[in-house]
Write a protein that holds these residues in place. Structure first.
Motif, PDB file in Angstrom:
ATOM      1  N   GLN B 322       0.800  -1.233   0.000  1.00 23.32           N
ATOM      2  CA  GLN B 322       0.000   0.000   0.000  1.00 23.32           C
ATOM      3  C   GLN B 322       0.831   1.280   0.000  1.00 23.32           C
ATOM      4  OE1 GLN B 322      -2.522  -1.240   3.208  1.00 23.32           O
ATOM      5  NE2 GLN B 322      -4.329  -0.961   1.905  1.00 23.32           N
ATOM      6  N   CYS B 323       2.148   1.140   0.038  1.00 28.17           N
ATOM      7  CA  CYS B 323       3.000   2.330   0.073  1.00 28.17           C
ATOM      8  C   CYS B 323       3.009   2.997  -1.302  1.00 28.17           C
ATOM      9  CB  CYS B 323       4.406   1.933   0.502  1.00 28.17           C
ATOM     10  SG  CYS B 323       5.593   3.268   0.376  1.00 28.17           S
ATOM     11  N   ASP B 324       2.729   4.274  -1.306  1.00 33.53           N
ATOM     12  CA  ASP B 324       2.650   5.026  -2.563  1.00 33.53           C
ATOM     13  C   ASP B 324       3.932   5.780  -2.897  1.00 33.53           C
ATOM     14  OD1 ASP B 324       0.203   4.509  -3.729  1.00 33.53           O
ATOM     15  OD2 ASP B 324      -0.881   5.921  -2.440  1.00 33.53           O
ATOM     16  N   CYS B 325       5.025   5.437  -2.243  1.00 31.56           N
ATOM     17  CA  CYS B 325       6.285   6.161  -2.455  1.00 31.56           C
ATOM     18  C   CYS B 325       6.625   6.334  -3.944  1.00 31.56           C
ATOM     19  CB  CYS B 325       7.454   5.445  -1.785  1.00 31.56           C
ATOM     20  SG  CYS B 325       7.567   5.730  -0.016  1.00 31.56           S
ATOM     21  N   GLY B 326       6.406   5.284  -4.727  1.00 35.30           N
ATOM     22  CA  GLY B 326       6.764   5.353  -6.148  1.00 35.30           C
ATOM     23  C   GLY B 326       6.064   6.491  -6.858  1.00 35.30           C
ATOM     24  N   ALA B 327       4.763   6.592  -6.635  1.00 43.45           N
ATOM     25  CA  ALA B 327       3.991   7.648  -7.295  1.00 43.45           C
ATOM     26  C   ALA B 327       4.350   9.016  -6.717  1.00 43.45           C
ATOM     27  CB  ALA B 327       2.499   7.375  -7.127  1.00 43.45           C
ATOM     28  N   ILE B 328       4.670   9.039  -5.425  1.00 47.32           N
ATOM     29  CA  ILE B 328       5.025  10.316  -4.792  1.00 47.32           C
ATOM     30  C   ILE B 328       6.372  10.814  -5.312  1.00 47.32           C
ATOM     31  CG2 ILE B 328       5.658  11.381  -2.576  1.00 47.32           C
ATOM     32  CD1 ILE B 328       3.394   9.593  -1.356  1.00 47.32           C
ATOM     33  N   LEU B 329       7.333   9.889  -5.436  1.00 41.99           N
ATOM     34  CA  LEU B 329       8.661  10.285  -5.934  1.00 41.99           C
ATOM     35  C   LEU B 329       8.604  10.780  -7.374  1.00 41.99           C
ATOM     36  CD1 LEU B 329      10.934   7.431  -4.542  1.00 41.99           C
ATOM     37  CD2 LEU B 329      10.794   9.771  -3.733  1.00 41.99           C
ATOM     38  N   ASP B 337      -2.304  11.273  -0.226  1.00 45.96           N
ATOM     39  CA  ASP B 337      -3.036  10.307  -1.056  1.00 45.96           C
ATOM     40  C   ASP B 337      -2.768   8.867  -0.609  1.00 45.96           C
ATOM     41  OD1 ASP B 337      -4.056  12.319  -2.671  1.00 45.96           O
ATOM     42  OD2 ASP B 337      -2.339  12.267  -4.043  1.00 45.96           O
ATOM     43  N   CYS B 338      -1.703   8.669   0.196  1.00 46.67           N
ATOM     44  CA  CYS B 338      -1.358   7.309   0.629  1.00 46.67           C
ATOM     45  C   CYS B 338      -2.205   6.920   1.829  1.00 46.67           C
ATOM     46  CB  CYS B 338       0.121   7.241   0.993  1.00 46.67           C
ATOM     47  SG  CYS B 338       0.569   5.648   1.703  1.00 46.67           S
ATOM     48  N   LYS B 339      -2.793   5.719   1.751  1.00 49.67           N
ATOM     49  CA  LYS B 339      -3.667   5.233   2.826  1.00 49.67           C
ATOM     50  C   LYS B 339      -2.923   5.093   4.156  1.00 49.67           C
ATOM     51  CE  LYS B 339      -6.807   2.195   0.292  1.00 49.67           C
ATOM     52  NZ  LYS B 339      -5.921   1.752  -0.793  1.00 49.67           N
ATOM     53  N   LEU B 340      -1.620   4.838   4.080  1.00 46.65           N
ATOM     54  CA  LEU B 340      -0.860   4.580   5.310  1.00 46.65           C
ATOM     55  C   LEU B 340      -0.355   5.863   5.970  1.00 46.65           C
ATOM     56  CD1 LEU B 340       1.340   1.574   4.101  1.00 46.65           C
ATOM     57  CD2 LEU B 340      -0.960   1.527   5.054  1.00 46.65           C
ATOM     58  N   PHE B 341      -0.434   6.988   5.251  1.00 46.07           N
ATOM     59  CA  PHE B 341       0.152   8.247   5.737  1.00 46.07           C
ATOM     60  C   PHE B 341      -0.442   8.674   7.082  1.00 46.07           C
ATOM     61  CE2 PHE B 341       0.187  12.912   6.100  1.00 46.07           C
ATOM     62  CZ  PHE B 341       1.559  13.144   6.029  1.00 46.07           C
ATOM     63  N   ALA B 342       0.432   8.875   8.048  1.00 44.17           N
ATOM     64  CA  ALA B 342       0.066   9.391   9.370  1.00 44.17           C
ATOM     65  C   ALA B 342      -0.851   8.460  10.166  1.00 44.17           C
ATOM     66  CB  ALA B 342      -0.564  10.786   9.281  1.00 44.17           C
ATOM     67  N   VAL B 344      -0.703   4.257   9.831  1.00 45.99           N
ATOM     68  CA  VAL B 344       0.264   3.184  10.058  1.00 45.99           C
ATOM     69  C   VAL B 344       1.683   3.713   9.918  1.00 45.99           C
ATOM     70  CG1 VAL B 344       1.028   0.932   9.225  1.00 45.99           C
ATOM     71  CG2 VAL B 344      -1.408   1.543   9.115  1.00 45.99           C
ATOM     72  N   CYS B 345       1.876   4.650   8.978  1.00 43.27           N
ATOM     73  CA  CYS B 345       3.221   5.109   8.643  1.00 43.27           C
ATOM     74  C   CYS B 345       3.488   6.486   9.247  1.00 43.27           C
ATOM     75  CB  CYS B 345       3.348   5.155   7.118  1.00 43.27           C
ATOM     76  SG  CYS B 345       4.967   5.663   6.552  1.00 43.27           S
ATOM     77  N   THR B 346       4.428   6.545  10.175  1.00 40.09           N
ATOM     78  CA  THR B 346       4.821   7.805  10.812  1.00 40.09           C
ATOM     79  C   THR B 346       6.356   7.828  10.906  1.00 40.09           C
ATOM     80  OG1 THR B 346       4.811   6.830  13.015  1.00 40.09           O
ATOM     81  CG2 THR B 346       2.733   7.811  12.281  1.00 40.09           C
ATOM     82  N   MET B 351       6.935   3.101   7.105  1.00 41.65           N
ATOM     83  CA  MET B 351       6.646   1.928   6.272  1.00 41.65           C
ATOM     84  C   MET B 351       7.419   2.059   4.969  1.00 41.65           C
ATOM     85  SD  MET B 351       4.514  -0.188   7.506  1.00 41.65           S
ATOM     86  CE  MET B 351       4.948  -0.003   9.210  1.00 41.65           C
ATOM     87  N   GLY B 352       7.459   3.255   4.462  1.00 39.94           N
ATOM     88  CA  GLY B 352       8.168   3.503   3.216  1.00 39.94           C
ATOM     89  C   GLY B 352       9.312   4.456   3.485  1.00 39.94           C
ATOM     90  N   SER B 353      10.202   4.576   2.510  1.00 44.34           N
ATOM     91  CA  SER B 353      11.412   5.353   2.747  1.00 44.34           C
ATOM     92  C   SER B 353      11.162   6.855   2.766  1.00 44.34           C
ATOM     93  CB  SER B 353      12.447   5.007   1.699  1.00 44.34           C
ATOM     94  OG  SER B 353      11.861   5.036   0.433  1.00 44.34           O
ATOM     95  N   CYS B 354      10.077   7.328   2.128  1.00 41.03           N
ATOM     96  CA  CYS B 354       9.798   8.781   2.130  1.00 41.03           C
ATOM     97  C   CYS B 354       9.517   9.306   3.521  1.00 41.03           C
ATOM     98  CB  CYS B 354       8.566   9.107   1.295  1.00 41.03           C
ATOM     99  SG  CYS B 354       8.753   8.776  -0.420  1.00 41.03           S
ATOM    100  N   MET B 355       9.247   8.387   4.476  1.00 40.97           N
ATOM    101  CA  MET B 355       8.914   8.807   5.832  1.00 40.97           C
ATOM    102  C   MET B 355      10.145   8.791   6.731  1.00 40.97           C
ATOM    103  SD  MET B 355       6.355   9.941   7.473  1.00 40.97           S
ATOM    104  CE  MET B 355       4.627   9.538   7.220  1.00 40.97           C
ATOM    105  N   VAL B 356      11.284   8.339   6.218  1.00 41.11           N
ATOM    106  CA  VAL B 356      12.450   8.135   7.070  1.00 41.11           C
ATOM    107  C   VAL B 356      13.261   9.405   7.276  1.00 41.11           C
ATOM    108  CG1 VAL B 356      14.627   6.923   7.303  1.00 41.11           C
ATOM    109  CG2 VAL B 356      12.612   5.694   6.514  1.00 41.11           C
ATOM    110  N   SER B 361       9.480  13.340   1.248  1.00 39.36           N
ATOM    111  CA  SER B 361       8.222  14.083   1.087  1.00 39.36           C
ATOM    112  C   SER B 361       7.247  13.783   2.215  1.00 39.36           C
ATOM    113  CB  SER B 361       7.524  13.692  -0.210  1.00 39.36           C
ATOM    114  OG  SER B 361       8.421  13.496  -1.214  1.00 39.36           O
ATOM    115  N   CYS B 362       7.105  12.500   2.568  1.00 41.29           N
ATOM    116  CA  CYS B 362       6.100  12.151   3.579  1.00 41.29           C
ATOM    117  C   CYS B 362       6.501  12.686   4.947  1.00 41.29           C
ATOM    118  CB  CYS B 362       5.898  10.641   3.623  1.00 41.29           C
ATOM    119  SG  CYS B 362       5.165  10.021   2.098  1.00 41.29           S
ATOM    120  N   ALA B 363       7.792  12.559   5.288  1.00 42.98           N
ATOM    121  CA  ALA B 363       8.240  13.041   6.601  1.00 42.98           C
ATOM    122  C   ALA B 363       8.125  14.562   6.682  1.00 42.98           C
ATOM    123  CB  ALA B 363       9.669  12.604   6.868  1.00 42.98           C
TER     124      ALA B 363
END
Ligand code: SF4
Lengths: 75, 380
Positions: B322-329, B337-342, B344-346, B351-356, B361-363
């Protein structure tokens, strides 16, 4: 990860090393990638290495340009 | 601090914002991609997005090296530490990137792996000198900014004939990633990305210069403005892009003239040329295999190449479904737009590398922009 900061060279050391001052803190870095760096120059430091020199004239010109570009409301 | 504070002046920022708003034509939309994570971070941290008119949209690109490092590469580093009992050293952010089997380098450390964080590749060399009976491996990641220091330590290891030091080279190239963004078939699949121009990398360009971006202007007709990382730098660059679009130009312009030249750092380029050569193909997290987009160590330095020394195979590992990193990058989706944002994924449990990395972008959106998404409610 890509953080790189401008720091001033306070001492040139042996083996392409130099001491720089960064916000009051002294650090030893490598200047092997910026062999032209002189005492007093500002270098951009990344992962312990100077990766380039900061051109003070260009820095002044950029700051002057900001002021000019920000003048919109005054007109 | 000299050469920093002056580039963060709030009054000038408001003035620049007013100039951008006055010059951006209300009848059109402007979509600019900031390639670098450093710019993503500056846009979020200094609230620049709020200062821009609604028709100027910034799209995050794949320019955070931690975000684009694929799981398989981190698995290799973990295997070196756990199976080959090597001391594995890397830059801080990498330690938290999620890897296979619920592991990360940090979690592997908790299982007894000797994994150490370093600030400079020179520190790794010192660890190798201090531990002659252990294998010491540097997981080297990053774009062109970080590559020359890695090249220097490999040359130094050769000079000292240091047998227990090696490098797992994961260095990637900026121009190939920008080219991929503009041409990849997946972009067509996910919908076309209507990009009007690029905010070009700051520190990468110190090394490579502004010339390598010229094909994007001439062949793809996209304006590129190389920009410093301070908030006023970014705003001036956005204004320069708006002006190029308004006048129908597509050129490479350099806002960061205080450090970047057209030729770049020749000394650094020469060291990299001696030590590295192009890989045929390299997997990027979120972008997939990209041809000629990364570097490997030349055969002359094979003794310090961890992949050869330990005959490490690379295994491709898919991202969380469910990680949308590919589309975000690629700029076709936003973090929200990612279901896991904020949920499951913090940043504490990425969950994905954009949050690390804080440049992901996600972080960046989680830390600085999350509450902007919530509409203000005024009570009667
Ligand atoms: S929120 Fe997490 S899972 Fe979703 S795209 Fe971002 S990093 Fe990936």
């Amino acid at each position: 990860m890509c953080l790189a900061l401008p720091a001033r060279i306070t001492r040139l050391l042996d083996d392409s090393m130099a001491e720089v001052e960064l916000g009051g803190v002294l650090k030893t870095i490598s200047v092997a990638l910026a062999p032209e760096a002189q005492l007093g120059d500002y270098v951009i430091v990344h992962v312990g290495h100077a990766i380039g020199l900061l051109d003070e004239d260009e820095a002044r010109a950029t700051l002057a340009l900001f002021a000019e570009l920000a003048q919109h409301e005054a007109h | 601090m000299k050469h920093i504070d002056a580039y963060r002046n709030g009054d000038l920022a408001r003035g620049l914002a007013a100039t951008i708003a006055a010059e951006a034509k209300p009848e059109r939309q402007y979509n600019f991609m900031e390639f670098c994570g450093g710019h993503t971070h500056a846009l979020a941290r200094y609230g620049i997005v709020d200062l821009l008119p609604a028709n100027v949209r910034m799209v995050h690109g794949p320019g955070c090296p931690v975000c684009v490092l694929p799981i398989g590469r981190i698995d290799m580093a973990i295997a070196l530490a756990l199976e080959h009992t090597a001391i594995v050293c890397t830059y801080g952010d990498v330690l938290r990137v999620p890897a296979s089997a619920g592991l990360s380098m940090q979690k592997a450390k908790a299982r007894g792996a000797d994994i150490r964080m370093v600030y400079s590749p020179a520190d790794v060399l010192q660890i190798a000198r201090n531990n002659p009976s252990r294998e010491v491996v540097f997981l080297a990641i990053g774009f062109e900014t970080t590559t020359p220091p890695t090249a220097l330590v490999i040359q130094q290891a050769q000079r000292e004939n240091l047998p227990n030091f090696s490098v797992l080279c994961c260095h990637v190239l900026t121009p190939s990633a920008i080219g991929h963004i503009l041409t990849s078939p997946e972009v067509a699949e996910w919908g076309t990305l209507p990009l009007d121009g690029f905010v070009g990398p700051a520190h990468v360009s110190i090394i490579i210069g502004s010339a390598p971006y010229e094909p994007f202007a001439t062949q793809f007709n996209k304006p590129v403005v190389i920009s410093g990382f301070e908030p006023l730098d970014v705003m001036q660059s956005i204004l320069m892009l708006v002006r190029q679009v308004n006048t129908g130009r597509a050129e490479v312009e350099n806002q960061f003239t205080r450090v970047v030249t057209r030729e770049g750092n020749r000394a650094a380029q020469a060291v990299c040329e001696q030590v590295f050569e192009l890989r045929d193909s390299f997997e990027w997290r979120g972008l997939g295999e990209v041809a000629h987009s990364a570097l490997q160590i030349r055969p002359a330095y094979a003794a310090w190449d961890a992949e050869k020394k330990f005959t490490l195979p690379y295994l491709r590992v898919p991202d969380h479904k469910q990680c949308d990193c590919g589309a975000i990058l690629r700029g076709v989706k936003r973090p929200t737009d990612c279901k896991l944002f904020a949920t499951v994924c913090t940043p504490d449990n990425p969950m994905g590398s954009c949050m690390v990395s804080s440049e992901g972008s996600c972080a960046a959106h989680y830390t600085y922009g999350r509450f902007r998404d919530i509409p203000l409610v005024t009570h009667p």
